[in-house]
Design a protein around this motif. Structure first.
Motif, mmCIF file in Angstrom:
data_model
loop_
_atom_site.group_PDB
_atom_site.id
_atom_site.type_symbol
_atom_site.label_atom_id
_atom_site.label_comp_id
_atom_site.label_asym_id
_atom_site.label_seq_id
_atom_site.Cartn_x
_atom_site.Cartn_y
_atom_site.Cartn_z
ATOM 1 N N LEU A 132 0.810 -1.219 -0.142
ATOM 2 C CA LEU A 132 0.123 -0.150 0.205
ATOM 3 C C LEU A 132 1.012 1.258 -0.126
ATOM 4 O O LEU A 132 1.844 1.253 0.751
ATOM 5 C CB LEU A 132 -0.883 -0.026 1.188
ATOM 6 N N ASN A 133 0.608 2.148 -0.900
ATOM 7 C CA ASN A 133 1.266 3.528 -0.698
ATOM 8 C C ASN A 133 0.442 4.582 -0.060
ATOM 9 O O ASN A 133 -0.621 5.079 -0.654
ATOM 10 C CB ASN A 133 1.764 3.957 -2.211
ATOM 11 N N VAL A 134 0.680 5.087 0.956
ATOM 12 C CA VAL A 134 -0.032 6.200 1.620
ATOM 13 C C VAL A 134 0.656 7.235 1.801
ATOM 14 O O VAL A 134 1.776 7.198 2.551
ATOM 15 C CB VAL A 134 -0.549 5.932 2.884
ATOM 16 N N THR A 135 0.365 8.349 1.290
ATOM 17 C CA THR A 135 1.374 9.466 1.324
ATOM 18 C C THR A 135 0.400 10.848 1.813
ATOM 19 O O THR A 135 0.924 12.188 1.836
ATOM 20 C CB THR A 135 1.980 10.179 -0.225
ATOM 21 N N MET A 136 -0.741 10.459 1.979
ATOM 22 C CA MET A 136 -1.751 11.412 2.610
ATOM 23 C C MET A 136 -1.152 11.596 4.203
ATOM 24 O O MET A 136 -0.678 10.675 4.644
ATOM 25 C CB MET A 136 -3.085 11.280 2.334
ATOM 26 N N GLY A 137 -1.716 12.647 4.916
ATOM 27 C CA GLY A 137 -1.535 12.379 6.506
ATOM 28 C C GLY A 137 -2.828 12.269 7.076
ATOM 29 O O GLY A 137 -3.966 12.451 6.690
#
Length: 547
Positions: free
Chosen positions: A326-331
């Motif tokens: 999974l790629n999560v770049t939001m905060g």
């Protein structure tokens, strides 16, 4: 459909096949940079030096020569400017925090849009004068207005003084908030000479950004590319294309080959699923992802877009088992985490103990602490249950140090949060130690959500400790809790996952310039998409529109 960034990569390769290292590419986000590099990597046949990549915020910070500091430090520096030009009776940090974030937001808007601050605040003072003018008084003289009216007018009269002092203080240390860095970037732009700059996928530009792009356009070193569609770009009644149409008028010589016609073709499937509550949305996301073929899940063909970013944790906890990467770049806001809830119950317990002045903790407060999952993990489930039973069986209202020490060693540095605190400095040293000791339970070899939260919390508590040790005024424990709650509510945890593998999880702004085969969007509700207008500002709407 060919992705927008793939088209830009083709253009870059054809124009600069071997000497692209002299180029600067400015994009809206880090994720866009990551995808752009990926498209380039599939087209390059021999070793080359890549261009320099920046987000628009990074590029302007570099031009400004200043360092943008965290939101926490900005509030304390603004308070320093405030107390220099305020009466002694108004120097209450607790009350200051109620409106300081609004003032910072206004300063940011003023700087990013290159507004003459003196002219704006002079007009604002005059507007507030008129608002307080009564027909019966027929006068604005000092002796005709009440003390409350005088304080109200004086507040708006002082804002420009605070603004000047605050900015001068930051600049003297080489620091800035985002807006101030933007203004300094426009002032310094002529000192920075670049060969070629490509601005890719930007949209609603501030006046500072427009001025910088315009400067490089006049030097004929800038190229601008927009990710747009004819559906809203050519339709004069469609507001989504308004910014682009204004920029087309301003920079008429720019080619608009990037504008696509994707909306004219039908999608394979388009499904609207109604859900009664937020958690049910997160569960439906899991079901929809399970229905996709494995290749779309493993590759970066699928995006989950959260219009309401508070849904991050529910979505993460409801992902199907076949989503391994999974790629999560939001905060996600720190204030929504379980760790923050743990710190909050500890602070409430300590504040109430000081207020009741019974040399012990109120039983409800200390039970709330020992029942928290973090405390159970920290002190042991059996010990916490025995202690709770001890309090209830003996009908103890105020739990003394002796009672606590019978079950837990409060002199142990790691258990010091169960001892009575004397002041704010002791509180912050204790929280610092507590978070440090939580690492042995939460930080594993493999990164987890909890470990990301803890690392971020450690950083913010450390920053807060440095600030409090450096100030020359005392902060009460109740104010300290308010500082943490109010200032941490604006801080986010910047998650990072597998860059180009698996499902891409992001907020609305992260979608800029990106294209996916499958898109799942949550919270497509009125008030969220589009966002409801909340006017938190000291500057009235008509003045905002004029300036």
């Amino acid at each position: 459909m060919k992705p927008f960034l793939d088209n830009i990569a083709n253009r870059l390769i054809s124009k600069y096949p071997k000497d692209m290292d002299s180029l600067i590419i400015v994009l809206p986000s880090k994720r866009a940079e990551l995808f752009f590099k990926n498209y380039l990597s599939h087209k390059i046949k021999s070793p080359v030096f890549l261009p320099k990549f920046y987000t628009i915020e990074e590029f302007l910070e570099k031009l400004s020569g200043l360092h943008i500091i965290d939101n926490l430090s900005l509030h304390f520096k603004l308070y320093d400017a405030y107390i220099q030009h305020s009466d002694q009776q108004k120097r209450n940090f607790d009350e200051f925090l109620n409106w300081s974030h609004i003032l910072l937001h206004d300063f940011n808007d003023i700087e990013r849009n290159l507004v003459n601050a003196e002219e704006l605040f002079t007009n604002l003072r005059d507007v507030k004068d008129l608002e307080n003018w009564g027909v019966d008084d027929w006068s604005l003289s000092e002796d005709k207005i009440s003390s409350l009216q005088h304080d109200y007018i004086n507040f708006y009269e002082s804002i420009y003084t605070w603004y000047k002092t605050f900015n001068q203080s930051l600049l003297s240390e080489g620091l800035a908030y985002q807006g101030l860095a933007y203004r300094k970037a426009t002032e310094n732009v002529s000192e920075h000479i670049h060969n070629k700059i490509w601005f890719v996928g930007l949209n609603a530009l501030t006046k500072a950004e427009q001025k910088i792009i315009n400067h490089y356009k006049e030097l004929d070193v800038a190229r601008v590319f927009w990710d747009a569609d004819n559906f809203y770009y050519d339709n004069m009644l469609h507001e989504a294309g308004s910014f682009l149409r204004l920029q087309r008028k301003k920079w008429h010589e720019i080619d608009f080959k990037g504008v696509g016609d994707y909306f004219s073709s039908n999608k394979d499937t388009f499904q609207v699923i109604s859900c009664p509550k937020n958690i049910s949305q997160a569960k439906v996301v899991g079901e929809v992802l399970s229905s996709y073929n494995k290749k779309d899940i493993i590759s970066n063909n699928t995006a989950v877009v959260l219009a309401d970013e508070s849904l991050l944790f529910p979505v993460l906890n409801n992902l199907p088992s076949d989503v391994h990467k999974l790629n999560v770049t939001m905060g996600s806001p720190l204030i929504h985490t379980s760790l923050f809830a743990f710190l909050e119950v500890i602070l409430t317990m300590q504040i109430n103990a000081k207020e009741y002045n019974k040399n012990g903790f109120y039983y409800k407060d200390i039970i709330a602490v020992i029942e928290h999952p973090y405390c159970i993990r920290f002190l042991g489930r059996d010990s916490c249950q025995e202690f709770k039973k001890h309090i209830i069986d003996r009908n103890i209202v105020f739990v003394s140090n002796k009672d606590v020490n019978h079950f837990f060693n409060i002199h142990n540095h790691s258990n010091h949060f169960l001892n009575l605190w004397n002041d704010t400095l002791e509180a912050i040293l204790c929280l610092d130690s507590l978070i440090y000791n939580l690492r042995k339970f939460l930080v594993k070899k493999k990164s987890t959500i909890e470990s990301e939260i803890l690392v971020n919390f450690t950083s913010h508590i450390s920053t807060l400790k440095d600030i409090i040790l450096g100030i020359n005024y005392k902060i009460k424990l109740v104010t300290f809790k308010k500082v943490i709650k109010q200032l941490f509510s604006n801080e986010i945890i910047p998650f990072q996952g597998e860059p180009l593998n698996g499902v891409q999880l992001m907020g609305i702004l992260e979608t800029r310039t990106l294209d996916f085969k499958n898109v799942i969007m949550l919270s497509v509700n009125e008030g969220i998409l589009p966002k409801g207008r909340i006017s938190n500002s000291f500057i009235p709407y008509d003045m905002r529109k004029y300036f």
